[in-house]
Scaffold this motif. Structure first.
Motif, PDB file in Angstrom:
ATOM      1  N   GLY A  13      -3.386  51.940   9.586  1.00  0.00           N
ATOM      2  CA  GLY A  13      -2.182  52.030   8.768  1.00  0.00           C
ATOM      3  C   GLY A  13      -0.911  51.668   9.513  1.00  0.00           C
ATOM      4  O   GLY A  13       0.137  51.479   8.907  1.00  0.00           O
ATOM      5  N   ASN A  65     -13.874  54.977   3.334  1.00  0.00           N
ATOM      6  CA  ASN A  65     -13.677  54.082   2.196  1.00  0.00           C
ATOM      7  C   ASN A  65     -15.025  53.481   1.849  1.00  0.00           C
ATOM      8  O   ASN A  65     -15.479  52.530   2.475  1.00  0.00           O
ATOM      9  CB  ASN A  65     -12.675  52.978   2.524  1.00  0.00           C
ATOM     10  N   ARG A  91     -12.295  49.722  15.252  1.00  0.00           N
ATOM     11  CA  ARG A  91     -13.509  50.084  14.525  1.00  0.00           C
ATOM     12  C   ARG A  91     -13.588  49.381  13.181  1.00  0.00           C
ATOM     13  O   ARG A  91     -14.674  49.098  12.687  1.00  0.00           O
ATOM     14  CB  ARG A  91     -13.570  51.589  14.341  1.00  0.00           C
ATOM     15  N   ALA A 124     -15.216  49.636   0.923  1.00  0.00           N
ATOM     16  CA  ALA A 124     -15.055  48.732   2.060  1.00  0.00           C
ATOM     17  C   ALA A 124     -16.291  48.776   2.945  1.00  0.00           C
ATOM     18  O   ALA A 124     -16.761  47.747   3.436  1.00  0.00           O
ATOM     19  CB  ALA A 124     -13.811  49.103   2.854  1.00  0.00           C
ATOM     20  N   ARG A 130     -12.931  62.023   8.462  1.00  0.00           N
ATOM     21  CA  ARG A 130     -12.347  62.584   9.669  1.00  0.00           C
ATOM     22  C   ARG A 130     -13.016  63.906  10.016  1.00  0.00           C
ATOM     23  O   ARG A 130     -13.166  64.763   9.147  1.00  0.00           O
ATOM     24  CB  ARG A 130     -10.863  62.871   9.477  1.00  0.00           C
ATOM     25  N   LEU A 152     -10.500  47.682   4.030  1.00  0.00           N
ATOM     26  CA  LEU A 152     -10.209  48.501   5.207  1.00  0.00           C
ATOM     27  C   LEU A 152     -10.660  49.940   5.028  1.00  0.00           C
ATOM     28  O   LEU A 152     -10.640  50.471   3.925  1.00  0.00           O
ATOM     29  CB  LEU A 152      -8.700  48.506   5.480  1.00  0.00           C
ATOM     30  N   VAL A 153     -11.060  50.560   6.138  1.00  0.00           N
ATOM     31  CA  VAL A 153     -11.318  51.997   6.134  1.00  0.00           C
ATOM     32  C   VAL A 153     -10.094  52.643   6.779  1.00  0.00           C
ATOM     33  O   VAL A 153      -9.889  52.537   7.986  1.00  0.00           O
ATOM     34  CB  VAL A 153     -12.590  52.351   6.916  1.00  0.00           C
ATOM     35  N   GLN A 154      -9.270  53.273   5.960  1.00  0.00           N
ATOM     36  CA  GLN A 154      -7.973  53.740   6.443  1.00  0.00           C
ATOM     37  C   GLN A 154      -8.078  54.825   7.508  1.00  0.00           C
ATOM     38  O   GLN A 154      -7.148  55.021   8.277  1.00  0.00           O
ATOM     39  CB  GLN A 154      -7.130  54.258   5.269  1.00  0.00           C
ATOM     40  N   THR A 155      -9.218  55.540   7.530  1.00  0.00           N
ATOM     41  CA  THR A 155      -9.326  56.627   8.497  1.00  0.00           C
ATOM     42  C   THR A 155      -9.766  56.138   9.868  1.00  0.00           C
ATOM     43  O   THR A 155      -9.833  56.919  10.804  1.00  0.00           O
ATOM     44  CB  THR A 155     -10.358  57.664   8.004  1.00  0.00           C
ATOM     45  N   MET A 156     -10.062  54.852   9.996  1.00  0.00           N
ATOM     46  CA  MET A 156     -10.559  54.376  11.283  1.00  0.00           C
ATOM     47  C   MET A 156      -9.519  53.499  11.980  1.00  0.00           C
ATOM     48  O   MET A 156      -8.582  53.016  11.375  1.00  0.00           O
ATOM     49  CB  MET A 156     -11.866  53.601  11.093  1.00  0.00           C
TER      50      MET A 156
END
Ligand SMILES: Nc1ncnc2c1ncn2[C@@H]1O[C@H](COP(=O)(O)OP(=O)(O)OP(=O)(O)O)[C@@H](O)[C@H]1O
Ligand SMILES: [Mg+2]
Lengths: 350, 517
Positions: free
Chosen positions: B415, A227, B371, A230, A294, B363-367
């Protein structure tokens, strides 16, 4: 609406828990299991597959793809794409060949023969430069990554052709009298029986793994790929990270170009054509998400081995090259399908 | 725990006939997390049922099950008394149930009209009838008294306006059961009043409403039934006439909370943040969102900024934090001009922003949870070239404790947290950088009353140690909580300034808001 993408794994009733975790394990380690399946199948089909010499040949191929794929993975983690790596591989190979032939300085009337280490440094520098151009275009001029790197795919290839007039440099071995021998070392020598190319791949992979998991840069990369807004508000220098990944990808492509031209002891301007697609495939098979954020070094390496061992295996058992293409394509699509199963479920609750 | 006589499960109640949709013994587990543990829940025809509960109590999970987003692990749903299963949201929608999600589910790249009719396009003879869609979209906006052009792209709208679009989309379905999961978290008081008018209309037409909100007083004015959920279980039920605010809070968290009072007994220090004639361009590119604003915040001082949507609060904060460039004026941090600094340098200098939109900017949704929490303070646990796992873990654990994040552990995906807990992560992440000036844009969005009190207490503590705090809110009650000074913004300028001993009415009048009930 992402809310409706409920996967079967998510809705599995509690009673099926053990089944769920096996599915999960298979999904997580899919590249690894695929690799084992590939080796087992081809060993069964051909006695020549599971031999030491064949493994060495195959790993030499994998080294090239693996180096490209590692650079590509950094870019993909950032949410971008680098289509120029195949051309950069070709260009840097030609550039190294050009330097090995000797650089004529007309005003002084001498021909300079740079030592091999200098050739290596300058060649990697050229790869970094192309990457820098990509990165600056993308980060500061807001050119979409696909377009910017598509452009440099053409430009780099064109320059490589111009430099050689379409011909191939053959004399890369150097000359003892000129003190520039040793170029073949990268491609031919072995350390404890392992080809140098593979060792180079291992070193790059270890460094990349360390950078990703244990440095601030790695964290910046994962967060800005996940993101960007962010990450930026959290103080991540997103633009610098973006430029860096393209530079690193260019450097990886240059290293691959050096290894390949050393393996072949020649440098042709068309080397590496369509390799960018193989590299992307390896990254995707390795479980990275093209949306960014990812992906792991381990997965990408496995992906490179899967693709490399599969295509070489198909050659060995004598499948026509048309079918090879079909198989490779099928593996890629299957891998992406599994990716979306694995990541799709996690979006719930957003 | 003392609960009123009506707290037995709704099954035995006399007005059973009025129930349109019911959940019976519904349980939902995510792996080892039991979000719902056998809940009975009734939706009454033509009435508003409000669901109260702490962050992570399972409210959203129950609503997702009622609207077909997720399937329950066990238990059943009864629609008009008959067992049903919803295979998807579309299935539930076809049976007359629609939902406004807590987290917005709009496509930011598409315009308002297309978002409202997404998946239900109105077909004419020559394909989609865009003119008719636009007409209906305009009518909806009129009903909600919003000045939003149906052809603007959603990403160009402010968060509150996006929420209005989300509401409009749910209204356009004309369903008989409408679920609203925190529909007002980004709305100002007058917009909430408009929405409540719409809800009353809907009730008259026989539409049943399920409502969730952490603005308890506000919810009390509209609801007919109150249900309290706690740790995945229903702990109390009562019709409106038997309950009050105190009852809800007691059942929700077991004790009574007040939002605190301004910390006293410490002298303010030197000016920490000074805005001089600051002008900030509007997002639309036309005109200024903030006009020649002057504001000084001293070390140790807490300032609350109140204003309607579009008053320029978010634009001002984003500019101070370095996201956007000012068109004029100066920003001084501890007396030094920081105009040229990047966001990272401003964080380094001690100035941080907790953004309003947690999904987009926070927020960084992949982390993972951990983190995300450590993202802004990477420098604090980097030793030489490498990060130190132990130091990072320490920072994460401290943050989780400080802002009380309810999570499976630092490695859980972000999430998997409930909305309010995600908000706490965003706040915790910025506080972990040990700032000297902190800007919080609507920090209480989506967090429960206990957590709100907790966040305010943390801010008050830090202020006592010399931190300058600026927070914005659209809930007047929160202005009067811990702020030493209340600034009311209106059309990009400061309309009024109050001290702590003012009244809600005075604040609202200054903001240009008509007085509401
Ligand atoms: N996809 C998921 N995976 C794992 N756990 C989850 C998931 N979704 C929700 N949970 C957990 O279920 C519990 C209930 O979450 P839910 O979102 O229903 O809370 P809530 O009552 O809506 O809270 P809030 O007021 O903060 O929105 C929480 O503990 C949450 O962590
Ligand atoms: Mg919720």
């Amino acid at each position: 609406m992402s809310e409706t993408t409920t996967t079967s794994a998510e809705t599995a009733p509690a009673g099926k828990k053990s089944g769920f975790s096996i599915v999960h394990l298979l999904l997580e380690g899919r590249a690894f299991f695929a690799l084992i399946a590939i080796i087992a199948t081809f060993s069964f089909l051909s006695p020549n597959y599971a031999t030491v010499s064949n493994f060495l040949i195959m790993s030499n191929h994998v080294a090239i793809f693996g180096l490209l794929a590692l650079g590509m993975m950094l870019v993909i983690l950032n949410g971008g794409i680098d289509l120029s790596v195949g051309s950069v591989l070709g260009l840097t190979g030609v550039f190294a060949g050009f330097l090995m032939q000797g650089v004529e300085i007309q005003s002084a009337g001498v021909i300079l023969y740079p030592p091999v280490w200098a050739v290596v440094v300058m060649t990697i520098g050229l790869g970094a430069f192309v990457g820098l151009c990509n990165g600056v275009l993308i980060a500061y001029f807001r050119v979409p990554a696909f377009v910017a790197t598509l452009g440099s795919l053409y430009v780099a290839r064109g320059v490589a052709l111009l430099m050689t007039n379409g011909l191939t440099f053959n004399n890369l071995r150097g000359d003892v009298s000129l003190d520039n021998t040793g170029f073949g070392w990268l491609g031919f020598n072995r350390l404890f029986g392992v080809p140098i190319g593979v060792i180079v791949l291992a070193i790059v992979a270890i460094v990349a793994g360390l950078v990703l998991s244990r440095t601030a840069f790695g964290r910046w990369l994962y967060s800005s790929g996940g993101n960007e807004r962010a990450a930026e508000l959290s103080g991540v220098p997103v633009k610098r990270v973006q430029v860096s990944v393209y530079v690193l990808s260019g450097m990886c492509a240059a290293i691959a170009g050096l290894v390949l031209s050393s393996q072949l002891t020649s440098a042709g301007p068309t080397a590496g054509t369509t390799y960018e697609l193989t590299a992307i495939a390896a990254v995707v098979v390795g479980g990275a998400s093209l949306m960014g954020g990812r992906g792991t070094v381990r997965g990408t390496l496995l992906g490179a081995f899967v693709i490399g061992f599969l295509s070489d295996g198909l050659v060995i058992i004598g499948v026509s090259s048309y079918w090879q293409t079909v198989f490779t394509g099928a593996v890629i699509v299957l891998a992406v399908m599994l990716n979306s199963i694995q990541y799709g479920g996690r979006r719930i609750g957003r | 725990m003392k609960t009123p006589a009506h707290s037995e499960t709704p099954t035995n109640r006399p007005d059973e006939a009025e129930v349109v949709l019911a959940a019976r013994n519904v349980a939902k587990s995510y792996g080892a997390v039991h979000a719902l543990k056998g809940v009975n829940f009734d939706v009454h025809r033509g009435q508003v049922t409000t669901l109260f509960g702490e962050n992570g109590a399972g409210k959203s999970t129950l609503m997702k099950i009622l609207s077909g987003v997720q399937q329950p692990t066990s238990g059943e749903l009864l629609l008009e008394g008959k067992p049903v299963t919803f295979s998807s949201t579309v299935d539930a929608r076809d049976r007359g149930i629609s939902i406004i999600h807590q987290e917005l589910s709009l496509a930011p790249n598409m315009n308002v009209r297309d978002n409202i009719f997404m998946g239900r396009e109105i077909m004419g003879v020559t394909g989609v009838d865009f003119a008719e869609e636009e007409r209906q979209a305009r009518a909806l906006m009129e009903e909600l008294e919003e000045d939003i052009d149906p052809l603007t792209r959603v990403e160009d709208l402010r968060l509150g306006q996006q929420q209005i679009v989300e509401i409009a989309r749910a209204l356009s379905v004309k369903s008989r059961i409408l679920i609203m999961d925190e529909p007002t978290s980004a709305l100002s008081a007058s917009e909430v009043e408009v929405l409540f008018g719409v809800i009353r209309d809907l009730k008259e037409r026989g539409v049943s409403i399920v409502y969730i909100s952490h603005h308890l007083e506000e919810a009390l004015t509209i609801t007919d039934h109150a249900v309290v959920l706690r740790d995945g279980e229903m702990t109390a039920y009562a019709p409106r006439n038997e309950i009050d605010l105190e009852w809800i809070v007691r059942n929700m968290v077991g004790e009574n909370f007040d939002l605190g009072s301004p910390p006293e007994g410490h002298a303010f220090g030197a000016p920490a943040l000074q805005l001089e004639n600051l002008s900030v361009p509007a997002n639309s590119g036309i005109g200024n969102a903030v006009e020649q604003l002057n504001l000084t915040v001293k070390a140790g001082e807490i300032v609350c900024i109140y204003g309607l949507m579009g008053a320029g609060r978010t634009e001002m904060m984003e500019c101070v934090a370095g996201r956007t460039e000012a068109t004029g004026g100066r920003i001084l941090l501890h007396g030094e001009d920081i105009s040229g600094l990047t966001i990272a340098q401003r964080i380094e200098a001690g100035l941080v922003l907790v953004p309003e939109d947690r999904q987009r900017d926070g927020l960084v949704q992949t982390m993972s949870v951990g983190r995300n929490l450590s993202l802004a303070s990477i420098g604090n646990f980097t030793r030489g070239l490498l990060t130190s796992r132990r130091d990072e873990r320490e920072i994460i654990d401290r943050s989780i404790r400080e802002v009380t994040v309810k999570t499976d552990g630092p490695d859980a995906p972000i999430g998997s947290l409930s909305g309010g807990n995600q908000q706490k992560v965003v706040i915790g992440k910025m506080l972990a950088t040990s700032p000297s000036v902190v800007l919080l844009d609507e920090p209480s969005r989506g967090i429960d009353i206990g957590a709100k009190a907790e966040v305010f207490r943390i801010l008050a503590d830090h202020a006592r140690d010399g931190m300058a705090v600026v927070y914005s809110t659209s809930e007047v009650g929160e202005c009067l909580a811990i702020a030493h000074r209340i600034i009311v913004m209106r059309r990009g300028q400061i309309a009024a300034e109050f001290t702590h001993d003012t009244t809600k009415e005075a604040i609202m009048a200054a903001s240009g808001e008509s007085l509401v009930a």
